[in-house]
Write an enzyme that holds these catalytic residues in place. Structure first.
Site, PDB file in Angstrom:
ATOM      1  N   HIS A 309       0.794  -1.230   0.000  1.00 35.91           N
ATOM      2  CA  HIS A 309       0.000   0.000   0.000  1.00 35.91           C
ATOM      3  C   HIS A 309       0.819   1.268   0.000  1.00 35.91           C
ATOM      4  CE1 HIS A 309      -4.169  -1.375   0.588  1.00 35.91           C
ATOM      5  NE2 HIS A 309      -3.604  -2.441   1.122  1.00 35.91           N
ATOM      6  N   LYS A 489      -9.157  13.305   4.289  1.00 29.81           N
ATOM      7  CA  LYS A 489      -8.269  12.144   4.275  1.00 29.81           C
ATOM      8  C   LYS A 489      -7.397  12.247   5.516  1.00 29.81           C
ATOM      9  CE  LYS A 489      -6.934  13.551   0.153  1.00 29.81           C
ATOM     10  NZ  LYS A 489      -6.874  12.370  -0.662  1.00 29.81           N
ATOM     11  N   ARG A 490      -6.684  11.207   5.876  1.00 34.58           N
ATOM     12  CA  ARG A 490      -5.786  11.296   7.023  1.00 34.58           C
ATOM     13  C   ARG A 490      -4.836  12.477   6.831  1.00 34.58           C
ATOM     14  NH1 ARG A 490      -1.941   7.170   7.284  1.00 34.58           N
ATOM     15  NH2 ARG A 490      -2.288   7.265   5.061  1.00 34.58           N
ATOM     16  N   LYS A 495       0.277  14.035   1.781  1.00 36.26           N
ATOM     17  CA  LYS A 495      -1.026  14.388   1.201  1.00 36.26           C
ATOM     18  C   LYS A 495      -1.164  15.903   1.026  1.00 36.26           C
ATOM     19  CE  LYS A 495      -3.478  10.303   3.048  1.00 36.26           C
ATOM     20  NZ  LYS A 495      -4.235   9.692   1.942  1.00 36.26           N
ATOM     21  N   THR A 596      -8.674   6.355  -2.542  1.00 31.54           N
ATOM     22  CA  THR A 596     -10.018   5.891  -2.895  1.00 31.54           C
ATOM     23  C   THR A 596     -11.010   7.030  -2.686  1.00 31.54           C
ATOM     24  OG1 THR A 596     -10.251   4.975  -0.664  1.00 31.54           O
ATOM     25  CG2 THR A 596      -9.681   3.430  -2.421  1.00 31.54           C
ATOM     26  N   LYS A 600     -14.537   8.077  -4.779  1.00 31.83           N
ATOM     27  CA  LYS A 600     -15.856   8.370  -4.202  1.00 31.83           C
ATOM     28  C   LYS A 600     -16.333   9.745  -4.647  1.00 31.83           C
ATOM     29  CE  LYS A 600     -14.145   6.233   0.013  1.00 31.83           C
ATOM     30  NZ  LYS A 600     -13.560   6.618   1.321  1.00 31.83           N
TER      31      LYS A 600
END
Ligand SMILES: *Cc1c(COP(=O)(O)O)cnc(C)c1O
Length: 749
Positions: A309, A489-490, A495, A596, A600
């Site tokens: 991952h 998101k986390r 990110k 992901t 969505k």
């Protein structure tokens, strides 16, 4: 019996007279009756999806949907003046996961059951989960997140095993949660310890980490910045792996198999490296059954498959051999044997399971001793093959394969966005529910103004719903006419929430200077930071301080606002995603394996503002360049820049005015009035001197692209056309497709 009568019987009184709590229990009972009426076909081989996390979200509505009774129950309830969403809210969201990896596991379990495949999840029953995020003083604080209650969805079983550690033997207890699909019911198997004691954790972070007999299953990912925390995680991992191995062996024998034929009856998908100890544990168990070492290794190698991952090196687990030997000496002996075999074959040190510093590399063990290694999006798999795991790829080219992630369309469309789903059905019928690629038929309406207008209307209704919810939950008043720009998101530096924050500072200062956006902007964030991840918490602090300043600025807040959802989880996602206009997917290229959330949001008609990373690349090729907003350096360039080690953020900070202004603002007087100087200063220094995830090189392009996007938003019809193209092409990301690929190429059930 008709459904209405059945529900009434299960509630013990007239539906009209029930409280929401009574209805909730009655519906649970009804679900469990309907489930037992399903016929579950047995296959020879069974899948075990083993994962440290299952971020399943609330189950009630999805279960009703999968049983095909959602609409009917909803109607029965509303005929009696009851609201199904309010009743569904009574379910506590299971606190069994953290982020994308756990959500993926949940979507896969849904699809496996939907497709009628026999496959169970295996993990741990965390009592307090990750933690509950609360905001105070513009900071994240962590509290326990209890979620297990009296009438919860968990079933206690008779199954129990012993797990031996050097200093204690733990007795497990298996609990299960039904995973109800349209075509069968599978199980999520969650192991707990018999001696768990919730009272040892006074706090979400401060508790006695050495009292394993009591604390083992309290928290997901306990802080491992100290030695006791590291050991606790290893205890958890072995406990999970050992119980899974016992369960697999026992069920196989019950199904008519033998230890020698285990791989014909079971296939194990290892979700990231946390469950990797299942490999040596299965080998150990087989040896105990009298199967020789060579044969045991062969059997296990033919039944275990590993999903990678991440390429972030700090996320690739390594354990010190001394720690492993101290806690689980029998397993260390097997790992040594596995490593010895590798070392006789390979000279290349980067392939060895135990390196020269005595670190045990879990991923390396998985690759040598599993039959499949998959990445989770094409770009990610390409990077694994060509760069990160290239040396492994060269010796095992056939093991490597790609399985681009997917999402449960039932949860993220049918349950989360019923308005949109009904509209789609009205246009193309409901055949797409059996093959989501059929959403493509929507494209024929790309130039139909009436259809496009309806998409805009649905989005607005969803935005109004979200505003109501936000008002109820956090007392904030959000303008539903603003652009909803969403990053959920986390929290992680890769990110790059910090890049979004810097943009918002620039925008805010522009507004103060009189440069006004055409339409108000609402930047919506949702993110938890790991409790020991200092910089991530500093970034949350920055965003909360900005939210504070802007919301108290009467003039500027007419044009820009920040909203941070507290304790971001699946239930928040289900509300925010249908209301989103802009989907921020701005990770540093090469770092987000797939994502992901991007899928969505696309499915729900948000347009992606994204880097050339993870599944963004696949979204781009599906919708075409006109229907996505990409920016930033390519993964090749980023990887080369890391290699050269030449990046100096201070050069950008000195030369680029916008960057300079935004970074300076982090510690301006106004910020220090609402924020913590140490934290803000630390973040500022980090950006100027390190910026490990290269925010600055992408910043100008990010700003220009986002501004262009905001400008394009004003041509409502052209924007709605892009929304439609995104929705129409989201079918590829159905987890049903992903699971079908896993089954065809890996599991072969
Ligand atoms: C989908 C989802 C994630 C993953 O989001 P990414 O943007 O892919 O990191 C994390 N948390 C929740 C609650 C989700 O629903």
């Amino acid at each position: 019996m008709n459904l209405s009568k059945r529900l009434e019987k299960n509630c013990g009184k007239l539906i009209f007279d029930c409280t929401d709590e009574e209805l909730f229990c009655g519906i649970l009972k009804t679900v469990s009756e309907l489930k037992t009426e399903q016929k579950n076909e047995k296959s020879k081989k069974k899948l075990y999806y083993i994962s440290a996390e299952f971020l399943i979200g609330r189950l009630l509505e999805c279960n009703l949907l999968n049983l095909g009774v959602y609409d009917e129950i909803k109607k029965i309830l509303s005929d009696n003046g009851k609201d199904i969403s309010r009743i569904a809210e009574l379910e506590a969201e299971p606190s069994l996961g953290n982020g994308g990896l756990g959500r993926l596991a949940a979507c896969f379990m849904d699809s496996v059951a939907h497709m009628g495949l026999e496959g169970d999840g295996v993990g741990l029953l965390y009592h307090y989960g990750l933690f509950k995020q609360v905001f105070a003083d513009n900071k994240q604080h962590e509290e326990k997140n209890p979620w297990i209650s009296e009438n919860s969805i968990i079933n206690k079983t008779e199954i129990s095993y012993k797990t031996e550690f050097s200093d204690c033997t733990l007795t497990s207890r298996l609990y299960t949660i039904d995973i109800i699909g349209k075509n069968r019911t599978n199980k999520l198997n969650l192991f707990d310890i018999e001696t768990v004691d919730e009272s040892v954790a006074k706090d979400a972070t401060e508790f006695d980490k050495t009292d394993i007999k009591k604390n083992l299953t309290l928290f997901l990912y306990p802080d491992d910045s100290d030695e006791a925390g590291k050991r606790l995680r290893l205890y958890q991992e072995y406990f999970m792996a050992s119980n899974a191995a016992h369960l697999i062996l026992e069920e196989t024998i019950r199904r008519g198999g033998t230890p020698e034929t285990l791989n014909e009856y079971a296939v194990v998908q290892i979700n990231d490296t946390h469950p990797s100890l299942i490999i040596p544990e299965l080998i150990r168990l087989l040896c105990e059954c009298g199967v020789g070492m060579d044969k045991s290794i062969e059997i296990v190698r033919n039944m275990c498959a590993y999903t990678n991952h991440t390429i972030l090196s700090e996320a690739l687990e390594k354990w010190h051999a001394d720690t492993v030997a101290a806690l689980i000496p029998r397993i260390m002996e097997i790992i040594k044997e596995l490593d010895r075999r590798v070392k006789t074959e390979c000279q290349d040190k980067s392939l060895h399971i135990i390196d020269e510093n005595s670190l045990v590399h879990m991923a390396r063990m998985d690759i040598h001793y599993g039959f499949s290694v998959n990445g989770v999006a094409s770009l990610h798999t390409k990077i694994l093959k060509e760069t990160e795991l290239n040396n492994f790829y060269r010796i095992y080219p056939k093991k490597f394969n790609n399985k681009t992630n997917g999402i449960s369309m039932r949860r993220w469309l049918s349950v989360a966005n019923p308005r949109l789903e009904q509209f789609i059905v009205s246009l193309i019928g409901d055949g797409f529910k059996d093959d989501y690629l059929k959403l493509k038929e929507l494209e024929k309406f790309a130039d139909d103004d009436e259809v496009l207008q309806k998409l805009i209307d649905i989005k607005l209704e969803n935005k109004i719903d979200l505003c109501t919810y936000i008002e109820e939950k956090q007392g904030r008043n959000i303008n539903s006419n603003s652009v909803f720009d969403v990053q959920i998101k986390r929290l992680h530096e890769y990110k790059r929430q910090q890049m979004n924050a810097l943009y918002l500072i620039n925008k805010y200062l522009d507004i103060k200077r009189g440069i006004l956006p055409k339409r108000p902007i609402t930047a919506i964030f949702g993110a938890k930071a790991a409790p020991a991840y200092t910089i991530a918490k500093d970034i949350i602090h920055l965003i909360l301080c900005l939210e504070d300043i802007i919301s108290h600025d009467e003039h500027a807040s007419l044009y820009i606002n920040i909203f941070v959802a507290e304790n971001y989880n699946v239930s928040w996602a289900e509300r925010i995603i249908p209301a989103a206009d802009i989907s921020e997917q701005i990770s540093l290229a090469s770092k987000e394996a797939s994502g992901t959330g991007n899928m969505k949001l696309m499915l729900n008609g948000a347009l992606t503002l994204g880097t050339h990373d993870g599944a963004n690349v696949e979204i781009n090729s599906l919708v075409g360049d006109d229907n996505i907003y990409t920016f930033g350096d390519s993964s090749d360039l980023v990887i080369a820049r890391y290699k050269k080690g030449s990046y100096k953020p201070s050069e950008y900070y000195e030369k680029d005015k916008r960057i300079n202004e935004a970074v300076e603002y982090i510690t301006c007087n106004k910020m220090l009035e609402v924020g913590d100087k140490t934290s803000l200063k630390r973040l500022q220094n980090e950006l100027i001197n390190k910026d490990y995830f290269m925010t600055f090189p992408d910043f100008a392009d990010y700003t220009a692209t986002k501004d262009r996007m905001l400008c394009d938003y004003e041509d409502r019809m052209a924007w709605a056309r892009k929304m439609l193209i995104n929705i129409a092409n989201a079918g590829y990301f159905s987890a049903d497709r992903t699971v079908a690929e896993y089954n065809k190429e890996i599991w072969k059930l």
